[in-house]
Design an enzyme around this catalytic site. Structure first.
Site, mmCIF file in Angstrom:
data_model
loop_
_atom_site.group_PDB
_atom_site.id
_atom_site.type_symbol
_atom_site.label_atom_id
_atom_site.label_comp_id
_atom_site.label_asym_id
_atom_site.label_seq_id
_atom_site.Cartn_x
_atom_site.Cartn_y
_atom_site.Cartn_z
ATOM 1 N N ARG A 219 105.068 123.245 10.141
ATOM 2 C CA ARG A 219 105.249 124.698 10.252
ATOM 3 C C ARG A 219 106.740 125.028 10.335
ATOM 4 O O ARG A 219 107.200 126.017 9.756
ATOM 5 C CB ARG A 219 104.492 125.233 11.480
ATOM 6 C CG ARG A 219 102.974 125.276 11.264
ATOM 7 C CD ARG A 219 102.250 125.960 12.409
ATOM 8 N NE ARG A 219 102.158 125.136 13.592
ATOM 9 C CZ ARG A 219 101.065 124.458 13.967
ATOM 10 N NH1 ARG A 219 99.954 124.533 13.249
ATOM 11 N NH2 ARG A 219 101.067 123.729 15.066
ATOM 12 N N PHE A 235 93.477 128.363 3.967
ATOM 13 C CA PHE A 235 92.877 127.733 5.153
ATOM 14 C C PHE A 235 93.807 127.983 6.350
ATOM 15 O O PHE A 235 94.261 127.056 7.011
ATOM 16 C CB PHE A 235 92.658 126.231 4.946
ATOM 17 C CG PHE A 235 91.913 125.876 3.690
ATOM 18 C CD1 PHE A 235 90.526 125.927 3.664
ATOM 19 C CD2 PHE A 235 92.588 125.528 2.532
ATOM 20 C CE1 PHE A 235 89.826 125.600 2.501
ATOM 21 C CE2 PHE A 235 91.900 125.203 1.367
ATOM 22 C CZ PHE A 235 90.517 125.243 1.348
ATOM 23 N N ASP A 257 91.132 132.594 4.946
ATOM 24 C CA ASP A 257 90.271 131.735 5.765
ATOM 25 C C ASP A 257 88.865 132.340 5.763
ATOM 26 O O ASP A 257 88.702 133.552 5.628
ATOM 27 C CB ASP A 257 90.778 131.605 7.205
ATOM 28 C CG ASP A 257 90.274 130.337 7.887
ATOM 29 O OD1 ASP A 257 91.049 129.357 7.973
ATOM 30 O OD2 ASP A 257 89.103 130.310 8.315
ATOM 31 N N SER A 258 87.861 131.487 5.918
ATOM 32 C CA SER A 258 86.489 131.996 5.918
ATOM 33 C C SER A 258 85.986 132.270 7.334
ATOM 34 O O SER A 258 84.827 132.619 7.519
ATOM 35 C CB SER A 258 85.564 130.996 5.208
ATOM 36 O OG SER A 258 85.669 129.738 5.822
ATOM 37 N N ALA A 287 87.992 129.961 0.155
ATOM 38 C CA ALA A 287 89.289 129.634 -0.448
ATOM 39 C C ALA A 287 89.147 129.193 -1.904
ATOM 40 O O ALA A 287 89.982 129.555 -2.739
ATOM 41 C CB ALA A 287 89.965 128.547 0.361
ATOM 42 N N ASP A 307 96.122 123.663 3.547
ATOM 43 C CA ASP A 307 95.831 122.792 4.702
ATOM 44 C C ASP A 307 94.350 122.881 5.040
ATOM 45 O O ASP A 307 93.957 123.468 6.051
ATOM 46 C CB ASP A 307 96.692 123.220 5.904
ATOM 47 C CG ASP A 307 96.466 122.306 7.107
ATOM 48 O OD1 ASP A 307 96.092 121.137 6.910
ATOM 49 O OD2 ASP A 307 96.674 122.765 8.244
ATOM 50 N N CYS A 347 93.614 115.907 5.832
ATOM 51 C CA CYS A 347 93.435 115.272 7.157
ATOM 52 C C CYS A 347 92.195 114.382 7.143
ATOM 53 O O CYS A 347 91.620 114.087 8.175
ATOM 54 C CB CYS A 347 93.365 116.321 8.259
ATOM 55 S SG CYS A 347 92.055 117.503 8.065
#
Ligand code: SAH
Length: 403
Positions: A219, A235, A257-258, A287, A307, A347
Site C-alpha cells: 500500500r 477487490f 468489491d462484491s 470484479a 488483489d 495469496c
C-alpha cells in the site's frame, strides 16, 4: 513422556528443521497423547529429534515446538517465543498501527496468528490497543491461556480477541470459535493508522483479524506512485489500496468489491481521512464482469491494483485458479494506458511465484502489451519466511509497467 517414533529415514525433513510431520511418517506412538499434548519425537533408531504438539486427527500429525533436547515446553517456553517475536517487530516494523506480532511457523509457534492494532489517538493520549488471535492447530489451542498471558505481558495490551472462525480448525478436530480472551470487547470504532492513513478495523466481523496487515508495504508503494494518476483498485475490501492512492494524490480512484459491508467501511475510511469523496467511486459488483465491462467501454487507468481472494485454496484448484488469475490480469493490462503500472497479487499458497509470473506473462501476451517487471512483491517484515518452510510463503505480487 509420550513418545512418537518415525519410520526409517522419515527423520530427514526434521533434520532439515522443517516443522511438520505427516501421519504416514509415523511408525508408532507410545502412550496416549491427548490433542495438543507435547510428545518427544524420535528417529527409528531412537535418536531424539524434537518436541512437538500432537494432533491426532490431522494429517499434519506433529508440529515442532523445539529441536533442542534441553528445552522443556512449559509456560516459560511460550513466554520466550512470544517475547522473541515481539522483539523482532520492534526492530523491523515501526510507526504503524497494524502489526502481525506472531506469524505461525516462522515465529516458532505453528498454527498461531496474532495481529496487534493500535488505536489512532491524538499524541499524548493513552489508547488501549487490541490483539486479535487465530488458533489454527491443536498445539497452540492447548496452550491458549499461556499464550494469551505471554502476549498481554509482553505488549502491555490488555485486550485480546479470538477470531478462530476458520475452517482449517476442522482438520484439527477443533470447533470454530470467536470471543474475548482477555480485557474488553473490541471497540466498534477501532481505527489504526498505517502510512499516515486512518483505517477502520472491524475486529469482530471483518476478514481474517479485520485488516490485511500483510499488504502494508505494498500500500505504501501504491501511495508513492499514485500522484495525479487515475487508479483502479479491484477487490478493494475496506479500501486499503484505494485510501493509499487517495493519500498519494491520485486524481480519481475507482474501486470494486462484491461485499457491501466492506465498501461501507471503505466509504467511512474516506471520511475518517478527510479525503475528497468525489475522487472516489465505489462499485459494489463482481470484479470479473466489471473488469470486462470497463474494457468494453474503453475506460483507461494509469495504475491498476488486483488483489483478489485466494483462488486456489488447495492444489486441486490450481488449474481453475490459474484461469481466473489470467482473466483478471488480461483485463488489467487492457485497462492500462501506455506507461501504466499494474500491481498484481496472488495469496494462493498452491500457486508459487514462478507459476504466478508465468500466468501474468501469459495475460500480457494475450493483451498484446510489453510488460516489464519493475519489482517482485511480498508481505512485510512482520511476515518472515522460515527458510526450512517454503510453504509459509503465500502472498506474492508483481509490479509491472507496460511500455
Ligand atoms: N486488497 C484488500 C484485500 C482484498 S481481500 C486490502 O488491501 O485490504 C479480497 C476481497 O475480494 C474481499 O473484500 C472480497 O469481498 C472481494 N471479492 C471476492 N470475490 C469477488 C468478486 N468476484 N468480485 C468482487 N470482489 C470480490
Amino acid at each position: 513422556m509420550n513418545t512418537v517414533t518415525l519410520k526409517p529415514s522419515k527423520e530427514k525433513s526434521l533434520l532439515r528443521r522443517h516443522p511438520w510431520v505427516y501421519a504416514n511418517a509415523i511408525e508408532h506412538v507410545d502412550g496416549k497423547p491427548a490433542s495438543g499434548a507435547t510428545v518427544v519425537v524420535r528417529a527409528h533408531d531412537g535418536r531424539f529429534l524434537a518436541r512437538a504438539a500432537y494432533s491426532p486427527q490431522s494429517q499434519i500429525r506433529l508440529r515442532v515446538w523445539s529441536f533442542d533436547e534441553a528445552e522443556p515446553i512449559d509456560h516459560a517456553f511460550f513466554k520466550r517465543r512470544v517475547q522473541r517475536a515481539i522483539a523482532h517487530r520492534r526492530t523491523f516494523v515501526q510507526g504503524t498501527g497494524a502489526v502481525r506480532l506472531i506469524f505461525g511457523e516462522a515465529d516458532g509457534l505453528p498454527g498461531l496468528i496474532v495481529d496487534h492494532y493500535i488505536q489512532d489517538a491524538p499524541a499524548g493520549s493513552a489508547a488501549p490497543g487490541q490483539l486479535v488471535c487465530q488458533f489454527m492447530a491443536a498445539g497452540v489451542e492447548a496452550w491458549k491461556q499461556a499464550i494469551v498471558t505471554a502476549l498481554v505481558g509482553a505488549t502491555g495490551c490488555p485486550n485480546v480477541y479470538e477470531r478462530s472462525d476458520v475452517t482449517i480448525r476442522e482438520k484439527e478436530g477443533l470447533a470454530q470459535t470467536t470471543g474475548v480472551l482477555a480485557g474488553e470487547e473490541p471497540l466498534e470504532t477501532l481505527i489504526a493508522n498505517e502510512n499516515g492513513v486512518r483505517y477502520h478495523v472491524d475486529v469482530r466481523t471483518g476478514h481474517k483479524t479485520g485488516f490485511y496487515v500483510d499488504q502494508r508495504d505494498n500500500r505504501a508503494l501504491v501511495q508513492a506512485y499514485a500522484q495525479d494518476r487515475d487508479v483502479l483498485n479491484c477487490f478493494c475490501y475496506t479500501g486499503g489500496f484505494s485510501l493509499a492512492a487517495l493519500k498519494g494524490g491520485a486524481r480519481r480512484v475507482v474501486s470494486i468489491d462484491s461485499s457491501g459491508e466492506a465498501l461501507a467501511l471503505a466509504r467511512a475510511n474516506v471520511e475518517a481521512n478527510g479525503f475528497d469523496a468525489a475522487r472516489a467511486e465505489w462499485l459494489d459488483a463482481d470484479a470479473f464482469r466489471t473488469l470486462r465491462r470497463l474494457v468494453d467501454e474503453g475506460e483507461r487507468f494509469d495504475l491498476v491494483v488486483l488483489d483478489p481472494p485466494k483462488f486456489a485454496p488447495a492444489r486441486e484448484h490450481v488449474d481453475r485458479a490459474a484461469r481466473a488469475y489470467k482473466d483478471i490480469n488480461l483485463s488489467g493490462f487492457k485497462l492500462l494506458r501506455p506507461g501504466g503500472l499494474l500491481f498484481t497479487y496472488s495469496c494462493s499458497g498452491a500457486i508459487d511465484a514462478d507459476l504466478f509470473q508465468k500466468i501474468v506473462a501469459g495475460a500480457a501476451a494475450d493483451a498484446r502489451v510489453d510488460a516489464r517487471i519493475l519489482k517482485r512483491l511480498g508481505a512485510g517484515f512482520d511476515h518472515p519466511l522460515l527458510a526450512a518452510f517454503p510453504e509459509g510463503e503465500y502472498l506474492k505480487g508483481l509490479l509491472l509497467q507496460i511500455v
